[in-house]
Scaffold this motif. Structure first.
Motif, PDB file in Angstrom:
ATOM      1  N   GLN A  86       0.778  -1.070  -0.047  1.00  0.00           N
ATOM      2  CA  GLN A  86       0.238   0.034  -0.001  1.00  0.00           C
ATOM      3  C   GLN A  86       0.902   1.340  -0.017  1.00  0.00           C
ATOM      4  O   GLN A  86       1.878   1.357   0.706  1.00  0.00           O
ATOM      5  CB  GLN A  86      -0.828   0.111   1.361  1.00  0.00           C
ATOM      6  N   SER A  87       0.515   2.421  -0.769  1.00  0.00           N
ATOM      7  CA  SER A  87       1.307   3.522  -0.984  1.00  0.00           C
ATOM      8  C   SER A  87       1.282   4.197   0.448  1.00  0.00           C
ATOM      9  O   SER A  87       2.345   4.932   0.731  1.00  0.00           O
ATOM     10  CB  SER A  87       0.543   4.637  -1.820  1.00  0.00           C
ATOM     11  N   ASP A  88       0.285   4.021   1.258  1.00  0.00           N
ATOM     12  CA  ASP A  88       0.602   4.605   2.614  1.00  0.00           C
ATOM     13  C   ASP A  88       1.747   4.084   3.726  1.00  0.00           C
ATOM     14  O   ASP A  88       2.393   4.581   4.306  1.00  0.00           O
ATOM     15  CB  ASP A  88      -0.848   4.738   3.605  1.00  0.00           C
ATOM     16  N   GLU A 117      -6.827   1.006  -4.468  1.00  0.00           N
ATOM     17  CA  GLU A 117      -7.299  -0.061  -3.479  1.00  0.00           C
ATOM     18  C   GLU A 117      -8.093   0.635  -2.210  1.00  0.00           C
ATOM     19  O   GLU A 117      -7.726   2.013  -2.034  1.00  0.00           O
ATOM     20  CB  GLU A 117      -6.074  -0.834  -2.674  1.00  0.00           C
ATOM     21  N   LEU A 118      -9.283   0.043  -2.024  1.00  0.00           N
ATOM     22  CA  LEU A 118     -10.087   0.827  -1.289  1.00  0.00           C
ATOM     23  C   LEU A 118     -10.442   0.069   0.281  1.00  0.00           C
ATOM     24  O   LEU A 118     -10.611  -1.187  -0.055  1.00  0.00           O
ATOM     25  CB  LEU A 118     -11.472   1.271  -1.883  1.00  0.00           C
ATOM     26  N   LEU A 119     -10.570   0.628   1.073  1.00  0.00           N
ATOM     27  CA  LEU A 119     -10.760  -0.191   2.438  1.00  0.00           C
ATOM     28  C   LEU A 119     -12.304  -0.457   2.393  1.00  0.00           C
ATOM     29  O   LEU A 119     -13.125   0.382   1.888  1.00  0.00           O
ATOM     30  CB  LEU A 119     -10.526   0.930   3.498  1.00  0.00           C
ATOM     31  N   ALA A 120     -12.278  -1.689   2.720  1.00  0.00           N
ATOM     32  CA  ALA A 120     -13.787  -2.252   2.756  1.00  0.00           C
ATOM     33  C   ALA A 120     -13.958  -2.789   4.263  1.00  0.00           C
ATOM     34  O   ALA A 120     -13.208  -3.482   4.817  1.00  0.00           O
ATOM     35  CB  ALA A 120     -13.934  -3.431   1.767  1.00  0.00           C
ATOM     36  N   LEU A 121     -15.285  -2.407   4.670  1.00  0.00           N
ATOM     37  CA  LEU A 121     -15.726  -2.851   6.014  1.00  0.00           C
ATOM     38  C   LEU A 121     -16.904  -3.760   5.832  1.00  0.00           C
ATOM     39  O   LEU A 121     -17.864  -3.183   5.237  1.00  0.00           O
ATOM     40  CB  LEU A 121     -16.134  -1.976   6.934  1.00  0.00           C
ATOM     41  N   VAL A 122     -16.567  -5.272   5.625  1.00  0.00           N
ATOM     42  CA  VAL A 122     -17.546  -6.139   5.307  1.00  0.00           C
ATOM     43  C   VAL A 122     -18.096  -6.856   6.479  1.00  0.00           C
ATOM     44  O   VAL A 122     -17.597  -7.005   7.505  1.00  0.00           O
ATOM     45  CB  VAL A 122     -16.640  -7.176   4.374  1.00  0.00           C
ATOM     46  N   GLY A 251      -9.064   5.200   0.001  1.00  0.00           N
ATOM     47  CA  GLY A 251      -8.226   4.445  -0.725  1.00  0.00           C
ATOM     48  C   GLY A 251      -6.618   4.819  -0.646  1.00  0.00           C
ATOM     49  O   GLY A 251      -6.477   5.820  -0.388  1.00  0.00           O
ATOM     50  N   VAL A 252      -6.054   3.842  -0.972  1.00  0.00           N
ATOM     51  CA  VAL A 252      -4.587   4.156  -1.345  1.00  0.00           C
ATOM     52  C   VAL A 252      -4.238   3.465  -2.753  1.00  0.00           C
ATOM     53  O   VAL A 252      -5.135   2.928  -3.651  1.00  0.00           O
ATOM     54  CB  VAL A 252      -3.634   3.393  -0.479  1.00  0.00           C
ATOM     55  N   LYS A 253      -2.853   3.485  -3.256  1.00  0.00           N
ATOM     56  CA  LYS A 253      -2.478   2.894  -4.421  1.00  0.00           C
ATOM     57  C   LYS A 253      -1.745   1.543  -4.123  1.00  0.00           C
ATOM     58  O   LYS A 253      -1.199   1.397  -3.018  1.00  0.00           O
ATOM     59  CB  LYS A 253      -1.396   3.653  -5.297  1.00  0.00           C
TER      60      LYS A 253
END
Length: 319
Positions: A86-88, A117-122, A251-253
């Motif tokens: 992740q870029s972060d 990329e996106l953070l998902a809360l499933v 999101g990040v990359k």
């Protein structure tokens, strides 16, 4: 596989086949769990590299790993040649922040920014979770300590005023285990940073009724304004069974990174391979649907390796 091991194994193989000890050089790409997007991404790059191995003299293998932090640390130790992260996490590693405070990765170099990329809360639909603050008092998996997902999830939770201690149960399993934990009702939800669509959430959706929770509002606006490596995005409502709404998130990359000591000719060959047959690469995973050759340079959070710079300049993308 360490670079030293990969070199000697390559040399032994070449000798066994009756060629020069320097006929082939092995490179390894660290990825993530097999149901995520890092693993098939590494596999896609390696397939393209191995297709051109007669011309480049390079053979590529992919390794399933613990993800961003693992890959960076094992590039530092020389056990991996390349890694996806992740870029972060890459930014923090390079600047010696967080998990990298004692061992900053100043030798880390970016190659390309592959996809968002996106953070998902499933969550289970029956868990009663509609907003992120609703996870208070719930059983939530936040991934293993040191993972890129864990770092992002905790930052986002903190932005919404949610601490680990507010959860009824803090799961510390890999996000790859999220679908099974959800199915077995051992958790109410889990975080994961993915390129979408991902097999991970598809597995969850095919096993139990799920929902994706919006991650937006003022807390996210403030995070995006504060950190250069964050961006907003939307997870399409067409991706996962039972989820009929678009889901805003942060999101990040996904960056392909390496060490500054990696020979320029190797990084150049890998980058050129992807760029010259970019249309084929885009077809290898749905997460690449909206990327462009120019977007491969967007979101690089640390300096780029000279070998990659050379390939982008030759392709006319970088001046």
């Amino acid at each position: 596989m360490s670079r030293k091991k990969s070199f000697f194994q390559g040399a032994l193989l070449a000798l066994f086949l009756g060629g020069s000890a320097f006929a082939a050089q092995f490179i390894t790409i660290g990825t993530g769990g097999v149901t995520g997007t890092y693993y098939p991404t590494g596999g896609a790059i390696c397939r393209m590299m191995n297709r051109d191995r007669q011309a480049t003299g390079l053979r590529c293998s992919v390794e399933s790993t613990g993800g961003s932090v693992y890959n960076i640390k094992h590039i530092q130790s020389g056990d991996l040649d390349f890694g996806i992260a992740q870029s972060d996490t890459v930014y923090r590693a390079y600047h010696g922040q967080g998990k990298f405070k004692k061992h900053p990765a100043k030798e880390l170099r970016s190659v390309m920014a592959i996809y968002p990329e996106l953070l998902a809360l499933v969550v289970r639909k029956d868990a009663g979770i509609k907003t992120l603050p609703d996870i208070k008092g719930k059983r939530i998996n936040i991934d293993v300590p040191g993972s890129g997902t864990r770092m992002t999830a905790e930052i986002v939770m903190h932005a919404f005023g949610v601490k680990n201690g507010d959860l009824a149960k803090v799961g510390e399993y890999k996000s790859t285990e999220g679908p099974m934990l959800l199915k077995e009702n051992k958790i109410d939800g889990y975080f994961g940073v993915f390129g979408h669509p991902t097999a991970n959430i598809k597995d969850a959706a095919n096993s139990v009724d799920i929902d994706l929770i919006p991650i937006d509002g003022k807390p996210i606006d403030e995070l995006v304004a504060k950190y250069p490596y964050y961006t907003k995005g939307v997870i399409s409502g067409t991706y996962y069974r039972g989820v009929r709404h678009d889901t805003p998130s942060i999101g990040v990359k996904a960056l392909l990174v390496t060490d500054e000591k990696t020979p320029q000719k190797i990084v150049y060959a890998l980058t050129k391979t992807v760029l010259k047959d970019f249309d084929t690469f885009k077809k290898l995973h749905p997460a690449y649907r909206n990327i462009t050759r120019k977007s491969l340079l967007e979101g690089l959070s640390i300096p780029q390796h000279p070998g990659a710079v050379k390939a982008f300049k030759e392709a006319g993308i970088l001046k």
